[in-house]
Each structure stands twice: as C-alpha cells, then as structure tokens.
Design an enzyme around this catalytic site. Sequence first.
Site, short mmCIF file in Angstrom:
data_model
loop_
_atom_site.label_atom_id
_atom_site.label_comp_id
_atom_site.label_asym_id
_atom_site.label_seq_id
_atom_site.Cartn_x
_atom_site.Cartn_y
_atom_site.Cartn_z
N LYS A 22 -14.27 8.58 -3.58
CA LYS A 22 -15.60 8.99 -2.96
C LYS A 22 -16.12 10.28 -3.49
O LYS A 22 -17.22 10.58 -3.60
CB LYS A 22 -15.28 9.05 -1.40
CG LYS A 22 -14.92 7.67 -0.89
CD LYS A 22 -14.33 7.73 0.63
CE LYS A 22 -13.55 6.49 0.85
NZ LYS A 22 -12.65 6.40 2.05
N LYS A 72 1.13 14.50 0.54
CA LYS A 72 0.07 14.73 0.21
C LYS A 72 -0.46 16.21 -0.19
O LYS A 72 -1.03 16.73 -0.68
CB LYS A 72 -1.10 14.33 1.29
CG LYS A 72 -1.03 12.59 1.29
CD LYS A 72 -2.15 12.12 2.52
CE LYS A 72 -2.01 10.94 2.94
NZ LYS A 72 -2.65 9.88 2.02
N LYS A 130 -7.76 14.34 4.57
CA LYS A 130 -7.17 12.96 4.67
C LYS A 130 -5.87 13.27 5.55
O LYS A 130 -5.74 14.31 6.19
CB LYS A 130 -6.53 12.78 3.05
CG LYS A 130 -5.52 14.16 2.50
CD LYS A 130 -5.24 13.60 1.27
CE LYS A 130 -6.12 14.06 0.06
NZ LYS A 130 -6.31 12.68 -0.76
N ARG A 131 -5.20 12.26 5.67
CA ARG A 131 -3.89 12.30 6.71
C ARG A 131 -3.04 13.43 6.38
O ARG A 131 -2.78 13.71 5.03
CB ARG A 131 -3.13 11.00 6.81
CG ARG A 131 -3.84 9.78 7.63
CD ARG A 131 -4.20 10.32 9.31
NE ARG A 131 -3.01 10.45 9.86
CZ ARG A 131 -2.54 9.40 10.89
NH1 ARG A 131 -3.23 8.25 11.04
NH2 ARG A 131 -1.45 9.55 11.51
N THR A 144 -8.16 6.98 -1.97
CA THR A 144 -9.51 6.42 -2.03
C THR A 144 -10.62 7.50 -1.92
O THR A 144 -11.71 7.45 -2.29
CB THR A 144 -9.97 5.30 -1.12
OG1 THR A 144 -9.32 5.36 -0.01
CG2 THR A 144 -9.46 3.96 -1.79
N HIS A 159 0.81 -1.15 0.13
CA HIS A 159 -0.05 0.12 -0.07
C HIS A 159 0.83 1.25 -0.09
O HIS A 159 0.30 2.36 0.01
CB HIS A 159 -0.73 -0.05 1.22
CG HIS A 159 -1.93 -1.05 1.30
ND1 HIS A 159 -3.23 -0.78 0.54
CD2 HIS A 159 -2.04 -2.18 1.59
CE1 HIS A 159 -3.96 -1.88 0.81
NE2 HIS A 159 -3.41 -2.79 1.44
#
Length: 813
Positions: free
Chosen positions: A665, A560, A554-555, A661, A363
């Site tokens: 969504k 990111k 998100k985290r 993910t 992952h």
Amino acid sequence: MRTDATNVKMPSVEEIKKSVISKLRYSLCLEVDSATNADIFNALALTIRDYQLDGFFSTRKLQEKAKSKRLYYLSMEFLLGQSLRNNLMNIGLLQQAEHAVAELGFDFEHITAEEPDAALGNGGLGRLAACFIDSMATLDIAASGHGIKYEYGLFKQSIQHNQQVEQPDDWHSTHSPWLIEHHSQLMLIPLGGHIEESYDIEGNYNPMWMDWKVIVGIPHDYLVTGYGGKTVNTLRLYSAGASDSFDVHIFNRGDYLRAVGQKIASENISKILYPADEIQSGKELRLTQEYFLVACTLRDIFHDYAQHSSDITALPEAVAIQLNDTHPALAIVEMMRILVDEHRLDWSAAWEITQKTCAFTNHTLMPEALETWSVALFEKLLPRHLQIIYEINHRLLGEVAEKWPDKPHLLASLSLFEEGAEKKIRMANLAIVGSHKINGVAKLHSELITQTLVPDFYFITPEKFTNQTNGVTPRRWIQQANPGLAMFLTRHLGNGWVTDLDRLQQLKKLANEKGVVEEVQALKLKNKQALCRQIAFQQGVQLDPLAMFDCQVKRIHEYKRQLLNILHVIHLYLEIIESGHTPTPKVHLFAGKAAPGYAMAKLIIQLINEVAKTINGDPRVKGQLSVLFLEDYKVSLAEHIIPATDLSEQISTAGTEASGTSNMKFAMNGALTIGTLDGANIEIRDAVGKENFYLFGANADEITTHRQVGSHNRIDHNRDPIVSAVLEALISGRFNANTAVFQPIYHMLTNADHYCHLLDFDSYRLAQHQAQTDFLQQRQWHQRALLNIANMGSFSSDRTIRGYAKEIWGIGF
Ligand code: 26W
C-alpha cells in the site's frame, strides 16, 4: 434515470436526493430538517443498498445461467473498514451522491466520517480477505465470503499515561445499513453431546451423535459490489442465537434460569472477535466460533449445490472452498461428516470430494500462532468430529507407513495428533491433508513452508504446495485513499488502471518529463498537509509537512520490530542533541494495537509514547525531530497515513513476516521503503529496482545461523558506542523517571534478542542515514517515488485472485 454499459439503471442526483428523503421518512421516521449527519449516512447507505440489490439479483441470474463454479472464501476475519465511499465508487455514483448530499444541505466529508469502521479482523489476514472479496467481484467471479458477525470487533485503543487501554468496539452491528438479515434462512447447529456406537442393517458402522444442544445460526448478507457495478457478490456473516425448541425443553422442567443461561451462552458465540494476532489461546469459545462458522457455511454450500444438482460426487466441479489459515480447517471434517453420515457415501469417495474441493492458505510461520486444540476439549464439544479426525489420521499414517517403510520418523511429524502432557490436534496438519493445494502468501514464505514449516508434508506431496503472493485492492488503496494520485493517474493514463494496474508501467516514460515529478511531489505535500490537519485536530500536535514522514503502522509485535525503529529514533535524538543538527527534519509516526495479553508489545507502545513525549518537549530538537503514536489504528486511519508517507518501515526480522501488505500500500502510494529481505519486501524490491529501496539487515539464512550460534555470537553492545548510548538512555530514566520500567526490554535485548534487533541495528542506522541524506534531493526522491508507483502493478489483489482462480479453484475467465 440513465442506463450504464452494463444495463444497470443509474440514478440522477435528483433521484438520489428523493430516495434519501424517502428513506429518512419511511425507514427511519425522520425529516430532513431534523436529521443529523449520522441519519443522512444511514439514509444514503440504504439508498445505495437498493442499487446494489438490483445488481445482486441480476448477478445471481447471470451466474446461475452460466452455471459458474462457485468459490466460498471462509475466514474468521474480514477487516472491512468503512463502506460508503467504497460502494459509491465501485457502483459509479460517488459524484451524484456528493451533489445530492450537498443539495440537502450537508457536508459529504462529515457524512462519510459518521460511518464506524467494521473492524471484524485483527490485521493483515482480515484485511487481505476484504481486498480479496473486492477483487473477486471486480473480476466477475461467482464467489462469497463467509465469516462471523461479531457484535464487538477489534477493541478500540486509547493511550492513557502513555499506555494502551482497550475499550469495547460496539460498531452497532445490529443496525448497520449494509447488513441484510435473513431470519427465514436460519440454521441449526449441533454442539456437545456424545457418540453412541451402532451399526446399520447391513452391519456397517453407523455411530449416532446424541444429546447435542442446538445453536442457531442467522445469516446476514453484506453486498460486495465489484468495480463498475456489474457483479454484486455477498459476504455472509453469521450471528449465533439460541433455539426456541431446545429452550422449551428445559423451561418445561421448570429450570428457567438455566434455560436463560443457555440462551446467553449461545448468543455469546458471536459476541466478540478474539483480539489475538499470531498467538493462539486454546480457548473453548474460540473453538466453538470456528466450528460455528464452518457448520453454517457448509449448510449453505450443500443447500446451494442441491439447487442445481443431486449428484454429490460432482461437487468439486461446481464448488471450491478456500480456507483462510487453519481457523476454518474444521470445514474438512464437517464436510466428511455430512458426506459420510448424512449422504451415506463411503469414506474414500467422501475423502476424494473433500480434498478436491478444499484448499488452504497459510499466513504465518510464527510457531506460537499455529493452532492446536486439546483432544479433551474437542471430545466435549465435537465428539463425532474427533472420531473423524482419528480416522483421517489412521488412514494417512497407514498409507505413509506402507509407501515409505524405511522412513518411520515421518509418522510423528505428519500425525494430526501431538503427543505430550496434553494430547492435541494439529490444525495445520489437518488443513494440509484435507486440501488439494496449500499456498503461502509471498515467494520466500511459500519456500519456507516447504523447507522449514512442514518439510515432511512437502516430501510426501510436493505437488500440493504453491505460492500466491498477496496483493491489495487499488480501489480502496489508491482510488479511495489517495484521490489526488488517482486523478493524476487517470489524467496521464486514462482510467483503465483501476482494473488493470499493470498500466502503471506507462508512468515510467513520464518520469523524465518536465512537470510530472513536480506533480507527484505536490500531491505528496497535499496529503501530508491533510494528515497534519487531522493530527492537529485529534491530538493537538503541530507537525511540519515539509519534514520527512517516516511511518510504521501495523500490529505491535516483537518480530515486526517497532522496537528497532524507536531505538534508532533515540539514537537520532542523542545525535541531534550532541551535534546540534540533522541532515533533514523528520517526523516519525507509529500506530498499531498490541494484543491485550502481550506484555512486551504493550511495553513497546509505552516506550514509543514516552520517547515521543521527551523528544517533542525538548526545545533542542524542535523542528528537527518529532515522534507521534497515533491512537486506535484502523483501516480508515491507514487511508490517511499511507498516502502521506515518504518512508515506509518494513523492518521485520528476515524470515518472520509471511508477506506484509502495508508494504504494498505504501509503495503504490509513492513511499520509498526501508526494509529487510522478508516476505513480499523481496518481490517489491525486485519490482521497483534496488536503487529505489533501502535494504538493510541479515537475510533469513543469516538469521537462522545467528540464532544457532546462540550465545557465543551475541552482539557485544559494549563495544559499539552508538548502541551502548541508546541502551543506556533506555534505562537511564531519561524517558521515565522510574528506571525499572523499561528493564524488561533492556534485558531482552542484551540476552536472547530472538528477533535480532541489535544484530541489525548498525545496518539499519546506515540505511536510515542514506534515506535521510537522499531526501534532501527532493526531485530525485520524488522521481524514485514515481518509479515505485509505476512498478507496483503486480501487487494488485486482482493479480492475486487471478492466480488463485486459475491454479487453485479451477475457475477460468
Ligand atoms: C489464532 C490466533 C491468530 C489469529 C490470526 C493467529 C494468527 C493469525 C494470523 C495468521 C495473523 C496474520 O494476520 N498474519 C498475516 O497475514 C497477512 C496476510 O497474508 C500477511 O501479509 C502477514 O505477513 C501475516 O503476518
């Protein structure tokens, strides 16, 4: 009582009411008049669980009769969120329950809000596991999830003085109505001790694992009802305890305090979820947790198998094990130990069974997330397992040396051991050699695994590597999170979309029909209004639902690039101050947790909050720009934010986000994406059409090249007036009077900038500007939102699970 198509008895409103009253009275010792919302939640959950149990027993019978192959999904994380509404929807009892609760004089919304999120996961990997168990049950696959029943889930986040503060998450695991404890099935797990060399009467090496202490594993089952209610599988969560018999031994020596200390130490094993994401810490307790999960699960697997066969060599035909990242990779070693030491199989027979049974999903490409464990620690906790790993390695390297005598360099990269100041075990290498399939979670990611992460393993066994692009369950992420959209879809397409998401394609022909786009637009507005009400209530901030909602949830992690987002917000702010206007009013929402030890991520949270405070308090930008960091991001909050979003931020540095993910969504809830060519963004863009996706930034190859060129190619921010203005604002004291506070960010950006914020800034700014301009054309915007929804069918986790079943688990339909 009526019977549905699957012959499961469906209760009436009256029967549900009766059962709730009875649960209150006989299980909780309460009467309706004195019951609180939380009491009604518990009584309703216990009622629903009874119907799930009926389904569970019939499922078990059916699966036994069909001799179905069983899949065991091993994961250190299951990020379930709330269960009441989801269970009711999947069973088909939502409306009856709503009525029953109303007739008892309670508000259903208040009842569901009482349920604490089960936050037994950090982020993407844990939520994926939760979507997968929903899909496996919906697809009638004989499967169970296996994890740890942490007493404390992921910490609760509050923001104090603009900074993240962590608090323990006591989710009341001990009295969750969803968990059924099976004390009678407790299992004994050895840990520690040492090996005594010995040989059996035939002269075979027969080492004895001696002087171990015992941990007790207690299974708890959480029932997983598939959509339609036909299949009810289980998620089995183990909690750790101390063994009485072991304690007696020390008690008898009169060492009472030591005995109690040992008991506490054993119970600590399932005390808390490690809050790290993409950073591995190497802590003893974490290794013990991983082993504990694996040892408990394998006892269950061998016990289940023994119920219907005594031929251990046929195990791979009846059982498949999926390892969710390397965290449960010790399953490979524990399986070898059981087969060789307990079933007395010879090594190669045992190895063949193990490899055929196990498969591994990677992952992450982040080097700091790849697990390695110190050999010294391993020897102390798991001496027999260490021996087995040495033997696996010895045989692997022997075979490679024989097959490729001209490629001696392979040995160092393939070895399960990393040499250095401290010798370590490489869990990814162990997971790869012990599995028959290894998959990544998006096309680009799977390719990068073979090309850059473990190219030498790909060289020796290319046939093992495959891709299974992630997906998310439409039951939670459309039907539950966005009931308005769900009703719209059912009205236009019938309700088949819930289990066959490809039917969303049929929306395409509606995209030009009068009134349909307006419906989509109205739905979005309603969701935005609802989110505004919630934010006003929780954070006391008024937002304009007509503004463009731009969200990144998100985290918090450098890769990111929440930092890129907030730098751009600073730019918008400066621009409005200067020019006096903006093309379209915007609301920027952020939410997410930083690992407690990750200083840079915490500083980014502080920056977002300080920028928000400055901007929201500045009358010059009022009505044009607002910024908000929403506290304590979790599944239930995501369910409110995602359906209310216009623009989804998926802006990781290309080549770093394995899949993502939330990108899926958002798009299936009618947000347009601004994103890089990273993870599943690439496949989403291909699906929704490039005209419906705001692409920006360097691609993975360009990032690699940029990094190689290094300092010669550094972005000269002084030559770009926009970037220099933003960087100047960052350290000018505009957002924090103490100009030293954000210096580390400034320093990082103007030196290595490993995640290439400045490289991509201009391209991001232009894409943002385009999105903002396009948002003015509301009809076109919502038409494109509709096309996003229509084209997202293949991102259902049902599609993903069908792929795993067919290509990895050997489970047919
Ligand atoms: C040992 C510490 C630790 C804990 C968790 C290291 C790494 C992790 C996970 C691998 C982090 C994770 O959640 N990865 C995410 O997995 C998602 C599901 O496949 C992907 O969509 C995300 O891109 C990936 O970051």
